[in-house]
Design an enzyme around this catalytic site. Structure first.
Site, PDB file in Angstrom:
ATOM      1  N   ASN A  27       0.287  -1.737  -3.255  1.00 47.90           N
ATOM      2  CA  ASN A  27      -0.174  -2.898  -2.481  1.00 47.90           C
ATOM      3  C   ASN A  27      -0.222  -4.152  -3.362  1.00 47.90           C
ATOM      4  OD1 ASN A  27      -0.990  -0.878  -0.464  1.00 47.90           O
ATOM      5  ND2 ASN A  27      -2.608  -0.456  -1.939  1.00 47.90           N
TER       6      ASN A  27
ATOM      7  N   GLU B 126       3.811   1.892 -10.201  1.00 45.89           N
ATOM      8  CA  GLU B 126       3.237   0.985  -9.199  1.00 45.89           C
ATOM      9  C   GLU B 126       3.343  -0.465  -9.656  1.00 45.89           C
ATOM     10  OE1 GLU B 126       2.899   2.521  -6.544  1.00 45.89           O
ATOM     11  OE2 GLU B 126       2.735   4.542  -7.377  1.00 45.89           O
TER      12      GLU B 126
ATOM     13  N   GLU C  97       1.463   2.074   3.802  1.00 42.68           N
ATOM     14  CA  GLU C  97       2.839   2.564   3.787  1.00 42.68           C
ATOM     15  C   GLU C  97       2.855   3.983   4.347  1.00 42.68           C
ATOM     16  OE1 GLU C  97       4.823   2.738  -0.017  1.00 42.68           O
ATOM     17  OE2 GLU C  97       6.734   3.108   0.930  1.00 42.68           O
TER      18      GLU C  97
ATOM     19  N   GLY D 225       0.298   9.880  -5.046  1.00 44.28           N
ATOM     20  CA  GLY D 225      -0.191   9.492  -6.366  1.00 44.28           C
ATOM     21  C   GLY D 225      -0.871   8.131  -6.350  1.00 44.28           C
ATOM     22  N   ALA D 226      -0.186   7.132  -5.816  1.00 46.17           N
ATOM     23  CA  ALA D 226      -0.735   5.781  -5.813  1.00 46.17           C
ATOM     24  C   ALA D 226       0.104   4.889  -4.912  1.00 46.17           C
ATOM     25  CB  ALA D 226      -0.762   5.211  -7.223  1.00 46.17           C
TER      26      ALA D 226
ATOM     27  N   HIS E 147       6.786  -1.821  -9.110  1.00 49.54           N
ATOM     28  CA  HIS E 147       7.055  -2.137  -7.709  1.00 49.54           C
ATOM     29  C   HIS E 147       6.792  -3.612  -7.394  1.00 49.54           C
ATOM     30  CE1 HIS E 147       8.290   1.370  -5.505  1.00 49.54           C
ATOM     31  NE2 HIS E 147       7.191   2.077  -5.688  1.00 49.54           N
TER      32      HIS E 147
END
Ligand code: TRP
Ligand code: ZN
Length: 877
Positions: free
Chosen positions: A272, A305, A128, A268-269, A308
């Site tokens: 995926n 995350e 990304e 940060g992270a 997401h």
């Protein structure tokens, strides 16, 4: 790596992709000198495209060394395709076909931390927003979603762990000491969610049973030495999974969920699919090495995350102008989660002060843009506080307007309707409209208009008629490209605090709190039956991301601070009170007038410190005066030294008048229970350490306490707080030196702890800050090639050591200019972010303003500037 003439991309130019990629097959052969990527794409024309005779243009980059191209097994000759620095054009693409490309890349030389790169001993990826095109030729846009199969081949001894998205479907040994693992991800996804990891990694494993009874394997991969720092992330992950089922009805979909920790990471992270990649700073935690703040950050980022997976992956973005669709919503979701896991009021205060300090500043500066921007040069520059934090506020306002149950219906409808699709912010808002029957036409302005609105409220009490009139007036300052603004829909959560501190009834329903919806430029609210002089408690919980101007008196603020039933607004009253005092004192300092602290302020704080019924976390927050950064944001002209002096003066005056109370608080909270990062303990530690910081200002007692605490602390929160107290105390330099040396000796092998050590020194506000930072740049704990270290030392100095950075000799600016230019080619993303503190030059007086501008200009004039840095520098000049 000079970019070709940077172009501006416009939302209005969006067109669907003329081609789709149904299947993507990747083979990575990770070699010592280069990595061979073989890509097989099943391509067909997009029936929805109007360009049925378009040629196929795949995205690529100058890093790709093309070896061969085939269509349907036929090797293409030179005339069949055109290759340039950022694309590969296939002239004779049939209606559908299989395209195979072979490229060589050199991840070991990639310093950008985008695409495939190396972090210490690992291979890892960050795709990304547009990193996949640094790996292979592809349609690297989020509305092209494909089913991925990935085979990773590498030396077995050095890279025993080979990971990618989805489930492992095959593995085996190959000749030459190599092995392979093949992964298949059944969910269609855009390329930005692709991930690959290879290396020697240890793993902590657990499991989670979903609401429909499926068992999910959870794995956290770290270096062997960090195995004792995974428990908190694992717990946070399981809590997130349960919470998302309960709160949003969202269940996890794959059979495995993996997290990998890497040292070198730009953010940060990254979410995926099935394989989140984390900055070590956002996953590792244990009491010996990690502060309370970092424990909470780990919990929040793990949740973010994970969330997401639905808000971002299952339903993704059509294009990057829709970034807030996933980021604003996901930040909102993670903040709700953190509120539920800890203290909702404390969480809201933290978020509101972060927003006011940083997002409001962005919204008032040259990079101001709407939550849905309409153009960009470099998308990486739009991962901003506005897209994330203001985007989250906008989602929160929708929930406030609809109510929690209807909001949940709206989110269910959104996820059901758009599962597997790449959509726009418009679709999110429409789902909320359809679920509620409410027209959000005007509300949509929050996505399109930039700038922070100002809400002016004035009240009139008619004692005879027993009415209170509240006159509301909203306005929004001009921002780049937007001179005129139309009125916003502003939900104002409000109450009235009566003379005795009780909530007054506001309407015939007997409500003591209402959400008043403002949608005109001016509007009046009449409240009846108000027989006493009440203080309005407005915008409770910061119910909209606006600046409130009410004109409270000191008495009224002290009254709210002591009595408001809304905890957030009690804190907010303390902030407003201190802001007023600090602004006045800043003027006194500038004009060399004697400074004095109003006794009403001291009394208000005395009352606060002696009220044992209060939540310690709340008291601690109220003791943290508005930060220098917030005072900069609030100032019309920023006099950094005067602001610093004013703030130090108030802290010293409070410490002098209330030393006994601070001591009593310190002692009451100086217990050492078995460490847990829970809300109650965190509140207690933060109050103790706030008291310690005040005690440092009143002679030797503080220094002794800090030293004792430094020596005896059994957790990093207390240890670091004591170290920071000593480092910032001019009378404690001997102790500070020794503490820094002991700390270094104890933690020299803990990279993250050493970052804290760097950061504490970087933000030491005593004179000579820049020289200390330059020295530390030569320390073995520092390297320019690690983003965390850059943030801890250079970023911290420029953003949080404001009095030193804004030294009127311009040395801070010249330093930043030097670092940005040094990083320009190595890591464009981090270089561009570093520029931010220079962009607000217009708000500074001379000589600062001219010197900041000069540094910015020198950056802009630098030959070979990457477009990331170029965009920010030129837009700010
Ligand atoms: N999507 C990531 C998040 O959860 C953001 C991110 C991580 C990112 N790494 C990045 C964005 C690198 C751009 C570049 O918020
Ligand atoms: Zn995110």
């Amino acid at each position: 790596m000079r970019d070709p003439a940077p172009q501006t991309i416009y939302l209005n130019d969006y067109k669907v992709s003329p081609f789709l990629i149904n299947k993507t097959d990747l083979v990575f052969d990770l070699g010592e000198h280069s990595t061979r990527v073989t890509t097989t794409l099943t391509v067909e024309r997009n029936p929805q495209s109007t360009e049925q005779d378009a040629v196929l243009v795949l995205h690529g980059s100058a890093e790709l060394d093309l070896q061969s191209v085939q269509i349907n097994g036929q090797l293409l000759g030179e005339g069949d395709y055109v290759q340039d620095s950022d694309s590969l054009t296939l002239n004779n693409m049939p209606v559908s076909g299989v395209i195979t490309t072979e490229v060589l890349i050199k991840p070991q030389l990639n310093t950008t931390m985008m695409g495939l790169y190396r972090s210490r001993t690992l291979y890892c990826t960050q795709c990304e927003a547009e990193g996949f095109r640094d790996i292979t030729y592809y349609l690297d846009r989020p509305d092209v979603m494909s089913e991925f199969t990935t085979r990773v081949i590498a030396d077995k001894a050095t890279y025993p762990v080979l990971l990618s998205n989805g489930n492992p479907i095959d593995q085996g040994d190959l000749e030459g000491g190599k092995h392979f693992v093949t992964w298949h991800d059944p969910f269609k996804k855009p390329a930005y969610l692709f991930a690959l990891v290879a290396g020697t990694l240890a793993c902590v494993e657990d499991s989670f049973t979903t609401m429909s009874g499926r068992d999910i394997k959870l794995q956290i991969f770290v270096e062997e030495k960090d195995l004792d720092k995974c428990a908190h992330a694992m717990l946070s992950l399981k809590n997130s999974m349960a919470w998302d089922e309960e709160t949003y009805g969202r269940e996890y979909d794959l059979d495995i969920f993996m997290i990998v920790a890497v040292d070198d990471f730009n953010m940060g992270a990254m979410e995926n699919k099935g394989l989140n990649i984390f900055n070590t700073s956002a996953v590792l935690a244990n009491p010996r090495t990690t502060t309370d703040a970092s424990f909470q950050r780990v919990e929040a980022i793990v949740a973010h995350e994970y969330f997401h997976n639905w808000s971002g992956n299952r339903v993704t973005c059509r294009d990057w102008f829709q970034l807030s669709l996933k980021e604003g919503f996901t930040v909102y979701r993670d903040s709700q989660f953190s509120a539920d896991m800890n203290s909702p009021t404390v969480k809201r205060i933290e978020d509101a002060s972060y927003l006011r300090t940083h997002q409001f500043a962005e919204d008032g500066g040259p990079m101001s843009h709407p939550v849905q921007p309409d153009s960009y040069m470099e998308i990486n520059n739009f991962y901003t506080l506005t897209v994330y934090e203001k985007g989250s506020e906008v989602v929160g306002m929708i929930r406030t307007l609809l109510g929690p149950d209807t909001f949940r219906k709206g989110s269910d409808l959104y996820f059901d309707r758009h599962d597997g699709q790449a959509v726009t912010i418009e679709e999110f808002v429409r789902a909320m409209e359809d679920a509620s029957g409410r027209d959000l036409t005007q509300f949509r302005r929050w996505y399109k208009q930039s700038g922070t609105p100002v809400l002016k409220v004035r009240s009139q009490h008619d004692a005879e008629a027993q009415t209170l009139t509240l006159d509301f007036e909203q306005s929004c300052p001009a921002t780049p490209g937007q001179n005129e603004k139309l009125p916003f829909v502003i939900p104002v959560k409000l109450g009235l605090v009566g003379e005795k501190g009780n909530d007054l009834v506001l309407n015939a329903n007997g409500d003591t709190q209402i959400i008043y919806e403002l949608n005109e430029a001016k509007q009046t609210l009449l409240i009846e039956g108000v027989g006493e002089s009440a203080v309005p408690s407005l915008l409770r919980g910061l119910s909209a991301p606006v600046k409130l101007d009410y004109g409270y008196s000191t008495e009224q603020l002290a009254h709210l601070m002591a009595n408001d039933s809304d905890g957030f607004n009690r804190w907010d009253a303390s902030q407003t009170l201190c802001l007023g005092v600090l602004k006045q004192l800043t003027q006194d300092s500038l004009r060399d007038r004697p400074m004095a602290l109003n006794s009403q302020v001291i009394d208000a704080y005395r009352a606060l410190l002696t009220d044992e019924s209060l939540d310690p976390a709340m008291v601690a927050l109220m003791l943290q005066l508005p930060s220098e950064a917030l005072l900069h944001e609030e100032a019309e002209i920023i006099h950094a030294a005067a602001i610093h002096d004013a703030r130090s003066f108030v802290r010293t005056a409070l410490a002098g008048s209330l030393a006994d109370q601070f001591m009593a608080l310190y002692q009451r909270h100086n217990t050492q229970p078995t460490y847990a990062p829970d809300a109650q303990q965190i509140g207690s530690r933060s109050l103790k350490n706030a008291a310690l910081n005040y005690l440092m200002l009143v002679g030797d007692t503080g220094i002794k306490l800090a030293w004792q605490q430094f020596e005896s602390a059994d957790n990093m929160t207390d240890k670091a707080a004591a170290l920071s107290a000593l480092v910032n105390c001019p009378e404690a330099s001997k102790y500070a030196e020794q503490a820094l040396a002991e700390f270094e000796a104890e933690y020299r092998d803990e990279a993250l702890v050493m970052n804290l050590w760097l950061q504490i020194q970087a933000i030491n506000s005593q004179t000579g800050g820049l020289a200390r930072v330059r020295d530390l740049m030569n320390h073995s704990a520092f390297t320019m090639s690690n983003p965390n270290k850059l943030r801890s030392l250079i970023g911290a100095f420029c953003n949080a050591n404001l009095v030193n950075f804004h030294n009127p000799d311009g040395s801070g600016y010249a330093f930043l200019q030097e670092q940005v230019i040094a990083l320009n080619n190595k890591n464009p993303q981090v270089a561009a972010r570093l520029v931010t503190p220079l962009t607000r030059w217009k708000q500074f007086p001379e000589p600062n303003s001219g010197l900041m501008r000069k540094a910015l200009q020198a950056i802009a004039d630098e030959p070979g500037l990457v477009k990331d840095v170029l965009e920010i520098a030129t837009k700010s000049l």
